[in-house]
Design an enzyme around this catalytic site. Structure first.
Site, short mmCIF file in Angstrom:
data_model
loop_
_atom_site.label_atom_id
_atom_site.label_comp_id
_atom_site.label_asym_id
_atom_site.label_seq_id
_atom_site.Cartn_x
_atom_site.Cartn_y
_atom_site.Cartn_z
N HIS A 160 3.16 -9.03 -1.97
CA HIS A 160 3.07 -7.84 -2.82
C HIS A 160 4.36 -7.83 -3.65
O HIS A 160 5.44 -8.08 -3.12
CB HIS A 160 2.95 -6.59 -1.94
CG HIS A 160 2.77 -5.30 -2.68
ND1 HIS A 160 2.14 -5.20 -3.90
CD2 HIS A 160 3.14 -4.04 -2.34
CE1 HIS A 160 2.13 -3.93 -4.28
NE2 HIS A 160 2.73 -3.21 -3.36
N GLU A 177 -23.93 12.74 5.33
CA GLU A 177 -24.22 12.68 3.89
C GLU A 177 -23.02 12.27 3.05
O GLU A 177 -23.16 11.54 2.07
CB GLU A 177 -24.71 14.06 3.39
CG GLU A 177 -26.12 14.39 3.81
CD GLU A 177 -27.13 13.31 3.41
OE1 GLU A 177 -26.96 12.70 2.33
OE2 GLU A 177 -28.08 13.09 4.17
N SER A 201 -33.24 5.70 -4.36
CA SER A 201 -34.46 6.26 -4.95
C SER A 201 -34.23 6.61 -6.42
O SER A 201 -33.09 6.78 -6.86
CB SER A 201 -34.86 7.53 -4.20
OG SER A 201 -33.89 8.54 -4.44
N SER A 247 -0.07 -7.22 10.22
CA SER A 247 -1.38 -7.51 9.66
C SER A 247 -1.38 -8.85 8.91
O SER A 247 -2.09 -9.79 9.27
CB SER A 247 -1.79 -6.35 8.72
OG SER A 247 -2.96 -6.66 8.03
N GLU A 271 8.69 -1.00 2.54
CA GLU A 271 9.84 -0.11 2.54
C GLU A 271 10.97 -0.61 3.44
O GLU A 271 12.08 -0.08 3.40
CB GLU A 271 9.41 1.32 2.92
CG GLU A 271 9.02 1.57 4.36
CD GLU A 271 7.59 1.11 4.70
OE1 GLU A 271 6.94 0.47 3.86
OE2 GLU A 271 7.16 1.39 5.84
N ILE A 272 10.71 -1.64 4.25
CA ILE A 272 11.70 -2.19 5.17
C ILE A 272 12.36 -3.45 4.58
O ILE A 272 13.45 -3.82 4.94
CB ILE A 272 10.98 -2.63 6.49
CG1 ILE A 272 10.20 -1.48 7.12
CG2 ILE A 272 11.94 -3.24 7.49
CD1 ILE A 272 11.05 -0.43 7.73
N SER A 322 5.91 -7.03 18.16
CA SER A 322 5.12 -8.19 17.75
C SER A 322 5.68 -9.51 18.29
O SER A 322 5.01 -10.54 18.21
CB SER A 322 4.98 -8.25 16.22
OG SER A 322 6.20 -8.14 15.59
N GLY A 366 -5.04 -8.54 6.90
CA GLY A 366 -4.74 -9.79 7.60
C GLY A 366 -5.82 -10.20 8.59
O GLY A 366 -6.09 -11.40 8.77
#
Ligand code: NDP
Ligand code: MG
Length: 331
Positions: free
Chosen positions: A107, A226, A251, A26, A83-84, A52, A133
Site C-alpha cells: 500500500h 432485507e 425480478s 493478514s 500507522e505503525i 504472530s 491475505g
C-alpha cells in the site's frame, strides 16, 4: 491498459535474492507463504513477544528479528499496519538499508504521505493484492490467484519493475493478472474506496435501511434479512456479471423499483460529500488526522468501535447468523 500475466513475468529478477517480509498478519502470512512455496528465499522479520511470532514458526517460516531480517535481505517488504510502519522503519529497518536494496510495500500510504523516506540508491516498489491475505493464500493453494497492482516509485537499480512484478508472480497474482499503477493512484483510490464505498458507505447504507424499517415497526429479523443478508447475493451477482447480470436475475419489479429510486438515496448531496472525502485524501488531511489519532492511541477509533458493537443490527445479526448456521456458534 496492460495486464501482466504469468507468461509476461520472469521470476528470475528475484530468484537469487533474499526477501525479508516484515510482519506476519493478514498480508504477511499469505504473501510470505506463497513466495516461499514459489521457491523464493523468505525471512520473516518480527518483534519478540508479539503474537504472530509463534504462528510464523508453527508455519515453518524462517523467523528473525526485524533488525536481523532487514540486515541480510536484498528486498525488504514491509507488511505492518500502515500507522505503525514509519516508527518501525525508523528504529529497526533504516539503519540496515543499503544501496541497491529494494523497499517494497502493499500500500503506498507511507511513501505518498512521506512518513517513510528511504535513502537514495534504493528501489521503492509496491505489489498489492486486491484482497485480504487469507484469500491470497487460499487461491494460491487452489492453483490460481487474485488480481494485483504494482508500482515503482524509485528505480535505482534499473530493474525495479521486474522485481515488483516477479514478487507478484511469486505471490500468485499474475495468474489472475497484475495492473500497473502509481503510489499516488493506488493510495488515493484505495483510501477513497474503503471510506466512501466498501467499508464506510456500505455499512451506513445498511444501517440507514435497517433502522428505517425497524423504526417503522417491522420485525428486526426481517429488516436484517432485507437490508443486510441479501446484500451479499446481490454483490455476488454484480461481481460475476456486472450490473446487467444482476438486473437480469432479480425480478422486473425489483429492477423497476431500483432503477427509478436509487438516485434519491445516492443524490447530489451524497456525491458532493464523496468529492469532499476525496479532496481530504488528496490534500493529506485524512492522513494527518489518522496519524494524530494513532499517536494518541486511537481514542476516537476505540469509541467508534464501542458504538458500532452496541448497534441493534449487530445484535440481531449475530443471533440470526448463528440461528441459520451462517456463523459458527463459538465465534
Ligand atoms: P496486519 O495488521 O495484519 O499486520 C500485523 C502484523 O504486524 C503482525 O505480524 C504484527 O506483529 C505486526 N505488528 C503490529 N504492530 C507492530 C509493532 N508495533 N511492531 C512490530 N510489529 C508489529 O497488517 P495487514 O496485513 O492488514 O496490512 C499490511 C500492509 O498490507 C498494509 O500496508 C496494508 O495497507 C496492506 N494491505 C492490506 C490488505 C488487507 O486485506 N489486510 C489488502 C492490501 C494491502 P505482532 O504479532 O508482533 O503484533
Ligand atoms: Mg484496498
Amino acid at each position: 491498459m496492460k495486464m501482466y500475466y504469468d507468461k509476461d513475468v520472469d521470476i528470475e529478477a528475484i530468484a537469487k535474492k533474499t526477501i525479508a517480509v516484515i510482519g506476519y498478519g493478514s498480508q504477511g502470512m499469505g504473501q510470505s507463504q506463497n513466495m516461499s512455496d514459489s521457491g523464493i528465499k523468505i525471512i520473516v522479520g518480527l518483534r519478540e513477544g508479539g503474537s504472530s511470532l509463534q504462528k510464523a514458526k508453527d508455519d515453518g517460516m524462517n523467523v528473525k528479528t526485524i533488525e536481523e531480517a532487514a540486515k541480510v535481505a536484498d528486498i525488504i517488504h514491509i507488511l505492518l499496519p500502515d500507522e505503525i510502519q514509519a516508527d518501525v522503519y525508523e528504529k529497526s529497518i533504516a539503519p540496515y538499508v543499503e544501496s541497491g536494496n529494494t523497499i517494497s510495500f502493499s500500500h503506498g500510504y507511507n511513501i505518498l504521505f512521506k512518513y517513510i523516506k528511504p535513502p537514495e540508491g534504493v528501489n521503492i516498489t509496491m505489489i498489492a493484492p486486491k484482497g485480504p491475505g487469507s484469500m491470497v493464500r487460499r487461491t494460491y493453494l487452489e492453483g490460481f490467484g487474485i488480481p494485483g497492482l504494482f508500482a515503482v516509485e524509485e528505480d535505482a537499480t534499473g530493474d525495479a519493475k521486474d522485481i515488483a512484478l516477479a514478487m507478484g508472480k511469486a505471490c500468485g497474482l499474475s495468474r489472475a493478472g497484475i495492473l500497473e499503477t502509481t503510489f499516488r493512484e493506488e493510495t488515493e483510490t484505495d483510501l477513497f474506496g474503503e471510506q466512501a464505498i466498501l467499508c464506510g458507505g456500505v455499512t451506513e447504507l445498511i444501517n440507514a435501511g435497517f433502522s428505517t424499517l425497524v423504526e417503522a415497526g417491522y420485525q428486526p429479523e426481517i429488516a436484517y434479512f432485507e437490508t443486510c443478508h441479501e446484500l451479499k447475493l446481490i454483490v455476488d451477482l454484480i461481481y460475476e456479471k456486472g450490473f446487467a447480470g444482476m438486473w437480469n436475475d432479480v425480478s422486473n419489479t425489483a429492477e423497476f423499483g431500483g432503477l427509478s429510486r436509487r438516485h434519491r438515496i445516492i443524490n447530489d448531496e451524497a456525491k458532493d460529500e464523496m468529492k469532499k472525502i476525496l479532496r481530504e485524501i488528496q490534500r493529506g488531511k485524512f492522513a494527518k488526522e489518522w496519524t494524530l489519532e494513532s499517536i494518541a492511541k486511537m481514542p476516537m477509533l476505540n469509541r467508534m468501535r464501542t458504538l458500532e458493537s452496541e448497534k441493534k443490527i449487530e445484535q440481531v445479526g449475530s443471533k440470526l447468523r448463528k440461528a441459520c448456521g451462517l456463523e459458527k456458534k463459538d465465534e
